[in-house]
Design a protein around this motif. Structure first.
Motif, PDB file in Angstrom:
ATOM      1  N   TYR A  13      24.435  52.355  54.475  1.00  0.00           N
ATOM      2  CA  TYR A  13      25.397  51.745  53.561  1.00  0.00           C
ATOM      3  C   TYR A  13      24.820  50.411  53.108  1.00  0.00           C
TER       4      TYR A  13
ATOM      5  N   VAL B 194      26.044  46.753  50.922  1.00  0.00           N
ATOM      6  CA  VAL B 194      27.023  45.941  50.203  1.00  0.00           C
ATOM      7  C   VAL B 194      26.388  44.585  49.911  1.00  0.00           C
TER       8      VAL B 194
ATOM      9  N   LYS C  64      33.717  48.545  55.242  1.00  0.00           N
ATOM     10  CA  LYS C  64      33.200  49.767  54.602  1.00  0.00           C
ATOM     11  C   LYS C  64      31.959  50.301  55.306  1.00  0.00           C
TER      12      LYS C  64
ATOM     13  N   ASP D 277      34.192  44.433  52.450  1.00  0.00           N
ATOM     14  CA  ASP D 277      32.896  45.112  52.395  1.00  0.00           C
ATOM     15  C   ASP D 277      32.397  45.449  53.793  1.00  0.00           C
TER      16      ASP D 277
END
Length: 378
Positions: free
Chosen positions: A102, A104, A76, A73
């Motif tokens: 982003y 996560v 990412k 994660d």
């Protein structure tokens, strides 16, 4: 938790710590990186249960706290190059810039689950980080790389009392002289063979050499750099008395250009492939020739001797060696190397200069195998 940091710098930090994260573990939290914000610093921590590493850098911290983020994660959300704000709240780990964001999941594991390897002992030795890395990289091919057999032949011996780093397997022995400040050389330390790649990763792409402080107790060794630490479990057992292997009387000695022999051995190793065929080293009247024969393929070369020091004139002798071991040995040296050995075919050969010593054990050869190499000196 909330802090601000340059996105490129944060990406580099994740890349540096990732070598400490196992690809797969039955303990899920070991696959995570612990990120802590406190004061004016953030700290990234990771462990594979055998080694434990930290990186601590300055950042603009708005709210203290910590979060455990799975390495998959985390990878990412590190593609933003400008300044980013990272927030961890309500099980969500958010990375936001002016243009992108982003999100996560993060975890809140108890510190009691995590084993923080460390030692409180004072430093035993101070070394330059590039100096340490250079020695480990050159000796890495001389330890046993598989996980089968005696753990000591898979490790490095940091022999502080003698100022050396040692690696060996069943075919080669490599010794490097340490250039640093040895404060308290209490005992030799058997350190994991995987430590080289982890130190290389956690140091990162530095352009200037900085100091690494090495300390240890009975269980672990600690490497402390400018903004990082790496703690590793010591390998149990007494390392072999390697020095007596180099204390024999040598019949001959000559100096060579290591690059020439390295290029020759590289071509031989490529031609041999996985075949168990020896590389021949043949000497007569102060000259040295090499050669290898694989099926119908046959080649030989006359090696240029920089300086025949002794035992070469009016003598004829030959030995066989693994070409890959000769190539790996030549990679250790940055300049000329002195070659020493015995006239006996069963005796090892030694390469050395002021910094390194390498011993290679021979392989069996017969008189019928050296004829084509003799012609180079005939």
């Amino acid at each position: 938790m909330k802090f601000e940091i340059n996105g490129t710098e944060f990406k580099n930090l994740v890349g540096r710590i990732s070598a400490l994260v196992p690809k797969k573990s039955s303990l899920y939290f070991l696959e995570c990186v612990k990120i802590t914000a406190d004061g004016n610093y953030i700290t990234l921590q990771a462990s594979d249960s055998n080694d434990y590493g930290t990186i601590k850098v300055r950042a603009n911290v708005f709210e203290s706290g910590c979060a455990w983020v799975h390495i998959t994660d985390l990878n990412k959300v590190i593609g933003i190059s400008d300044y980013i704000t990272i927030t961890a709240n309500n099980a969500r780990f958010e990375v936001r810039s002016k243009k992108k964001s982003y999100e996560v999941k993060y975890y809140d594991y108890s510190d009691e689950q995590y084993e923080y390897l460390d030692t409180k002992n004072n430093p035993m030795c101070l070394l330059g980080d590039m100096h340490l890395l250079n020695h480990l990289s050159k000796l890495d091919c001389m330890r046993e790389s598989s996980n089968i057999g005696n753990p000591l032949i898979q490790s490095f011996c940091l022999d502080l009392p003698k100022g050396k780093i040692v690696a060996l397997n069943g075919h080669m022995v490599g010794v490097a002289n340490i250039s640093g400040t040895i404060i308290n050389p209490a005992k030799p330390l058997n350190i994991s063979g995987t430590i080289y790649k982890k130190i290389k990763s956690i140091i990162g792409k530095t352009k200037t050499e900085t100091t690494v402080a090495i300390s240890a107790d009975d269980k672990v060794v600690k490497f402390a750099g400018e903004d990082w630490t790496l703690v590793s479990r010591l390998i149990d057992g007494k390392f072999w008395d390697y020095e007596h292997l180099f204390n024999g009387d040598y019949d001959y000695s000559y100096r060579i250009d290591h690059n020439e022999l390295k290029n020759i051995a590289k071509e031989y190793a490529k031609a041999i492939g996985r075949e168990k065929i020896p590389m021949i080293i043949y000497s007569k009247n102060g000259m040295v020739a090499t050669g290898v024969q694989v099926g119908n393929y046959k080649t030989s070369d006359l090696l240029q001797i920089v300086n025949p020091e002794y035992g070469m004139e009016n003598e004829e002798f030959s030995q066989g060696f693994n070409a890959s071991y000769i190539y790996n040995t030549c990679n250790v040296f940055d300049d000329e190397a002195v070659v020493k050995g015995s006239y006996k075919r069963t005796s090892p050969i030694v390469f050395e200069n002021e910094t390194y010593k390498v011993m290679i054990l021979p392989v069996n050869i017969g008189d019928h195998e050296i004829g084509f190499v003799e012609k180079q000196i005939a």
